[in-house]
Design an enzyme around this catalytic site. Structure first.
Site, PDB file in Angstrom:
ATOM      1  N   ARG A   4       0.839  -1.212   0.000  1.00  0.00           N
ATOM      2  CA  ARG A   4       0.000   0.000   0.000  1.00  0.00           C
ATOM      3  C   ARG A   4       0.870   1.257   0.000  1.00  0.00           C
ATOM      4  O   ARG A   4       0.937   1.984  -0.977  1.00  0.00           O
ATOM      5  CB  ARG A   4      -0.947  -0.035   1.213  1.00  0.00           C
ATOM      6  CG  ARG A   4      -2.070   0.985   1.170  1.00  0.00           C
ATOM      7  CD  ARG A   4      -1.680   2.387   1.583  1.00  0.00           C
ATOM      8  NE  ARG A   4      -1.082   2.458   2.920  1.00  0.00           N
ATOM      9  CZ  ARG A   4      -0.494   3.566   3.386  1.00  0.00           C
ATOM     10  NH1 ARG A   4      -0.413   4.659   2.662  1.00  0.00           N
ATOM     11  NH2 ARG A   4       0.064   3.563   4.594  1.00  0.00           N
ATOM     12  N   ASP A   5       1.603   1.493   1.079  1.00  0.00           N
ATOM     13  CA  ASP A   5       2.402   2.727   1.165  1.00  0.00           C
ATOM     14  C   ASP A   5       3.487   2.694   0.090  1.00  0.00           C
ATOM     15  O   ASP A   5       3.803   3.715  -0.529  1.00  0.00           O
ATOM     16  CB  ASP A   5       3.042   2.834   2.559  1.00  0.00           C
ATOM     17  CG  ASP A   5       3.292   4.269   2.990  1.00  0.00           C
ATOM     18  OD1 ASP A   5       3.348   5.142   2.124  1.00  0.00           O
ATOM     19  OD2 ASP A   5       3.449   4.506   4.207  1.00  0.00           O
ATOM     20  N   ASN A  39       9.558   3.828   3.449  1.00  0.00           N
ATOM     21  CA  ASN A  39       9.367   3.437   4.859  1.00  0.00           C
ATOM     22  C   ASN A  39      10.596   2.709   5.377  1.00  0.00           C
ATOM     23  O   ASN A  39      11.419   2.225   4.600  1.00  0.00           O
ATOM     24  CB  ASN A  39       8.192   2.474   4.961  1.00  0.00           C
ATOM     25  CG  ASN A  39       6.862   3.138   4.697  1.00  0.00           C
ATOM     26  OD1 ASN A  39       6.483   3.359   3.559  1.00  0.00           O
ATOM     27  ND2 ASN A  39       6.154   3.461   5.754  1.00  0.00           N
ATOM     28  N   CYS A  93       4.790   9.210   0.089  1.00  0.00           N
ATOM     29  CA  CYS A  93       3.424   9.705   0.014  1.00  0.00           C
ATOM     30  C   CYS A  93       3.347  10.710  -1.122  1.00  0.00           C
ATOM     31  O   CYS A  93       4.079  11.691  -1.130  1.00  0.00           O
ATOM     32  CB  CYS A  93       2.993  10.349   1.333  1.00  0.00           C
ATOM     33  SG  CYS A  93       1.298  10.949   1.236  1.00  0.00           S
ATOM     34  N   HIS A 115       9.096   6.717   8.215  1.00  0.00           N
ATOM     35  CA  HIS A 115       9.747   6.783   6.903  1.00  0.00           C
ATOM     36  C   HIS A 115      11.230   7.062   7.164  1.00  0.00           C
ATOM     37  O   HIS A 115      11.603   7.611   8.215  1.00  0.00           O
ATOM     38  CB  HIS A 115       9.078   7.846   6.032  1.00  0.00           C
ATOM     39  CG  HIS A 115       7.735   7.401   5.515  1.00  0.00           C
ATOM     40  ND1 HIS A 115       7.545   6.936   4.240  1.00  0.00           N
ATOM     41  CD2 HIS A 115       6.536   7.313   6.131  1.00  0.00           C
ATOM     42  CE1 HIS A 115       6.281   6.583   4.079  1.00  0.00           C
ATOM     43  NE2 HIS A 115       5.628   6.810   5.219  1.00  0.00           N
ATOM     44  N   HIS A 158       5.186   4.314  12.711  1.00  0.00           N
ATOM     45  CA  HIS A 158       5.252   4.259  11.246  1.00  0.00           C
ATOM     46  C   HIS A 158       6.310   5.270  10.801  1.00  0.00           C
ATOM     47  O   HIS A 158       6.021   6.454  10.665  1.00  0.00           O
ATOM     48  CB  HIS A 158       3.852   4.616  10.721  1.00  0.00           C
ATOM     49  CG  HIS A 158       3.694   4.630   9.238  1.00  0.00           C
ATOM     50  ND1 HIS A 158       3.053   3.621   8.547  1.00  0.00           N
ATOM     51  CD2 HIS A 158       4.058   5.540   8.294  1.00  0.00           C
ATOM     52  CE1 HIS A 158       3.019   3.920   7.255  1.00  0.00           C
ATOM     53  NE2 HIS A 158       3.633   5.082   7.070  1.00  0.00           N
TER      54      HIS A 158
HETATM   55  P1  HMG Z   1     -12.740  15.061  -2.455  1.00  0.00           P
HETATM   56  O1  HMG Z   1     -12.357  15.455  -3.855  1.00  0.00           O
HETATM   57  O2  HMG Z   1     -12.908  16.111  -1.426  1.00  0.00           O
HETATM   58  O3  HMG Z   1     -14.011  14.099  -2.523  1.00  0.00           O
HETATM   59  O4  HMG Z   1     -11.644  14.018  -1.969  1.00  0.00           O
HETATM   60  P2  HMG Z   1     -15.544  14.389  -2.249  1.00  0.00           P
HETATM   61  O5  HMG Z   1     -15.924  13.836  -0.929  1.00  0.00           O
HETATM   62  O6  HMG Z   1     -15.858  15.840  -2.531  1.00  0.00           O
HETATM   63  O7  HMG Z   1     -16.218  13.523  -3.401  1.00  0.00           O
HETATM   64  C1  HMG Z   1     -15.985  13.835  -4.780  1.00  0.00           C
HETATM   65  C2  HMG Z   1     -16.252  12.613  -5.658  1.00  0.00           C
HETATM   66  O8  HMG Z   1     -15.340  11.564  -5.307  1.00  0.00           O
HETATM   67  C3  HMG Z   1     -17.640  12.024  -5.494  1.00  0.00           C
HETATM   68  O9  HMG Z   1     -18.019  11.526  -6.779  1.00  0.00           O
HETATM   69  C4  HMG Z   1     -17.430  10.858  -4.560  1.00  0.00           C
HETATM   70  O10 HMG Z   1     -18.382   9.794  -4.723  1.00  0.00           O
HETATM   71  C5  HMG Z   1     -16.061  10.359  -5.013  1.00  0.00           C
HETATM   72  P3  HMG Z   1     -19.073  12.310  -7.674  1.00  0.00           P
HETATM   73  O11 HMG Z   1     -20.320  12.380  -6.810  1.00  0.00           O
HETATM   74  O12 HMG Z   1     -18.465  13.662  -7.912  1.00  0.00           O
HETATM   75  O13 HMG Z   1     -19.170  11.446  -8.896  1.00  0.00           O
HETATM   76  N1  HMG Z   1     -15.386   9.665  -3.924  1.00  0.00           N
HETATM   77  C6  HMG Z   1     -14.879   8.420  -3.991  1.00  0.00           C
HETATM   78  N2  HMG Z   1     -14.830   7.523  -4.995  1.00  0.00           N
HETATM   79  C7  HMG Z   1     -14.270   6.331  -4.698  1.00  0.00           C
HETATM   80  N3  HMG Z   1     -13.798   5.997  -3.493  1.00  0.00           N
HETATM   81  C8  HMG Z   1     -13.822   6.875  -2.472  1.00  0.00           C
HETATM   82  C9  HMG Z   1     -14.390   8.139  -2.728  1.00  0.00           C
HETATM   83  N4  HMG Z   1     -14.562   9.225  -1.937  1.00  0.00           N
HETATM   84  C10 HMG Z   1     -15.174  10.137  -2.680  1.00  0.00           C
HETATM   85  N5  HMG Z   1     -13.347   6.541  -1.274  1.00  0.00           N
HETATM   86  C11 HMG Z   1     -10.989  12.152  -0.610  1.00  0.00           C
HETATM   87  C12 HMG Z   1     -11.685  13.499  -0.646  1.00  0.00           C
HETATM   88  C13 HMG Z   1     -10.787  11.781   0.853  1.00  0.00           C
HETATM   89  C14 HMG Z   1     -11.875  11.131  -1.294  1.00  0.00           C
HETATM   90  C15 HMG Z   1      -9.646  12.274  -1.368  1.00  0.00           C
HETATM   91  O14 HMG Z   1      -8.939  13.334  -0.808  1.00  0.00           O
HETATM   92  C16 HMG Z   1      -8.818  11.035  -1.295  1.00  0.00           C
HETATM   93  O15 HMG Z   1      -9.173   9.995  -1.861  1.00  0.00           O
HETATM   94  N6  HMG Z   1      -7.655  11.109  -0.615  1.00  0.00           N
HETATM   95  C17 HMG Z   1      -6.779   9.954  -0.458  1.00  0.00           C
HETATM   96  C18 HMG Z   1      -5.358  10.390  -0.280  1.00  0.00           C
HETATM   97  C19 HMG Z   1      -4.479   9.198  -0.052  1.00  0.00           C
HETATM   98  O16 HMG Z   1      -4.821   8.050  -0.302  1.00  0.00           O
HETATM   99  N7  HMG Z   1      -3.251   9.476   0.440  1.00  0.00           N
HETATM  100  C20 HMG Z   1      -2.261   8.449   0.727  1.00  0.00           C
HETATM  101  C21 HMG Z   1      -2.577   7.659   1.949  1.00  0.00           C
HETATM  102  S1  HMG Z   1      -2.159   8.492   3.455  1.00  0.00           S
HETATM  103  C22 HMG Z   1      -0.464   8.122   3.684  1.00  0.00           C
HETATM  104  O17 HMG Z   1       0.172   7.604   2.809  1.00  0.00           O
HETATM  105  C23 HMG Z   1       0.159   8.389   5.038  1.00  0.00           C
HETATM  106  C24 HMG Z   1       0.361   7.105   5.868  1.00  0.00           C
HETATM  107  O18 HMG Z   1       1.214   6.212   5.201  1.00  0.00           O
HETATM  108  C25 HMG Z   1       0.951   7.452   7.246  1.00  0.00           C
HETATM  109  C26 HMG Z   1       2.173   8.348   7.168  1.00  0.00           C
HETATM  110  O19 HMG Z   1       3.163   8.009   6.491  1.00  0.00           O
HETATM  111  O20 HMG Z   1       2.135   9.387   7.837  1.00  0.00           O
HETATM  112  C27 HMG Z   1      -0.981   6.382   6.104  1.00  0.00           C
HETATM  113 MG    MG Z   2       3.400   6.288   5.237  1.00  0.00          MG
END
Ligand code: HMG
Ligand code: MG
Length: 316
Positions: free
Chosen positions: A29-30, A264, A255, A224, A222
């Protein structure tokens, strides 16, 4: 007397450390969310199968996020059924109820929400303020717990430093940790998203969390490895009683929404240190190295893990 096995460190236990560490493997995933080229679904499935064959018991599989935000994981619906028969835990990331619906429809039993300690990263990663994102997670957590007792992890990013805001004040981190636990998360994972933390900071944050009534048994770390501090930070956390450590096979990771994030902590480097400390993980290091070498061939570059390089004689 302890005798070292070939290719393994001499086990010499140190006082005050846990006897068992659960590794939460995040490579699929990450690691893969950050690859420039999208890895074919069949390769991801085979990667996860091979990881499961190493003795790892928790393998984070993918994310049910918006496919436009993270195109590398847009195949979550195709991937999950290909691996769901594996006898390991397969947590998935879900940012909102739409993500939870997608995960539950495929039978996921462990999900993770992912918050930020800083406003800048909350905006960049979730298009929300910190409080708006907590409000987004609330129904996710209550439904996950209510509908069949799904295990919920709460990630907290930018616990130590943030690329836009600099050092992150400890009380800011404690507040969001408390909110995630009060919401019903079963465990938290403290993220050093950009790898800037040093061990004293880790000790100070864990002490503040204990002070705030957060049980150390609910905490994972966690790290990196941007500045080569991940292993030292892990040891500091173990000394405070943490026994859940996130790591990524071969040191994959990063990320896409925090440009200064690199890979990581490599799972192999972690396993080497833990074996040396006599701490059980159940992981077969040789198989794990072979898996990372196999994955590195698919990604077209050698693994950055020092242990993978040492044990595989990979070309750098
Ligand atoms: P947004 O653009 O604000 O979404 O994104 P929204 O709520 O306004 O919805 C817009 C459209 O997206 C809608 O569709 C929703 O249905 C659709 P429409 O009605 O316009 O046709 N939608 C989705 N479709 C599929 N699956 C979903 C979904 N949600 C909404 N789940 C949102 C907000 C949270 C969705 C967006 O910002 C997002 O997906 N972000 C993910 C970012 C991400 O994955 N980042 C990496 C992971 S975090 C990380 O790596 C850190 C970690 O490792 C720890 C660390 O290292 O610190 C965990
Ligand atoms: Mg991470």
């Amino acid at each position: 007397m302890n005798t070292p096995e070939l290719g393994l460190p001499m086990p010499v236990p140190a006082a005050g450390l846990p006897t068992h560490v659960r590794i939460h493997e995040v490579g699929a995933r990450d690691g893969l969310q950050n690859e420039k080229a999208t890895v074919p679904t069949a390769v991801k499935a085979e990667f996860i199968r091979r990881l499961a064959g190493t003795g790892l018991t928790t393998i984070e599989a993918t994310s049910f996020v918006h496919p436009k935000w993270v195109p590398q994981l847009a195949d979550a619906e195709d991937l999950y059924p290909q691996i769901s028969d594996l006898p390991v835990s397969l947590p998935v990331l879900v940012p909102n109820e739409r993500g939870l619906d997608r995960a539950l429809a495929l039978g996921a039993r462990r999900v993770a929400v992912f918050a930020s300690a800083t406003e800048s990263f909350a905006k960049a990663n979730l298009n929300r303020t910190v409080d708006e994102s907590l409000a987004m997670f609330e129904p996710v957590v209550s439904r996950a717990k209510g509908e069949g007792d799904v295990h919920v992890r709460g990630y907290l990013s930018m616990c130590f430093g943030d690329p836009w805001e600099g050092p992150v004040p400890v009380p800011q981190v404690v507040r969001v940790c408390r909110a995630l636990l009060d919401m019903g998360c079963d465990e938290l994972s403290l993220g050093d998203t950009i790898g800037v933390a040093t061990p004293g900071q880790v000790t100070a944050l864990l002490a503040a969390l204990t002070e705030a009534g957060v049980p150390v048994s609910a905490l994972g770390v966690h790290f990196h490895d941007t500045y080569g501090q991940a292993l030292a930070n892990t040891l500091a956390a173990l000394q405070q009683g943490v026994s859940t450590v996130d790591a990524s096979a071969g040191g994959l990771g990063g990320c896409p929404f925090a440009k200064s994030a690199t890979g990581n902590l490599a799972t192999e480097d972690l396993v080497w240190m833990l074996r040396g400390l006599g701490i059980d993980t159940g992981v077969d290091l040789g198989r794990l190295v072979a898996t990372s070498v196999w994955m590195a061939a698919h990604l077209g570059r050698p693994s950055p893990s020092r242990t993978v390089r040492a044990l595989s004689h990979q070309e750098s």
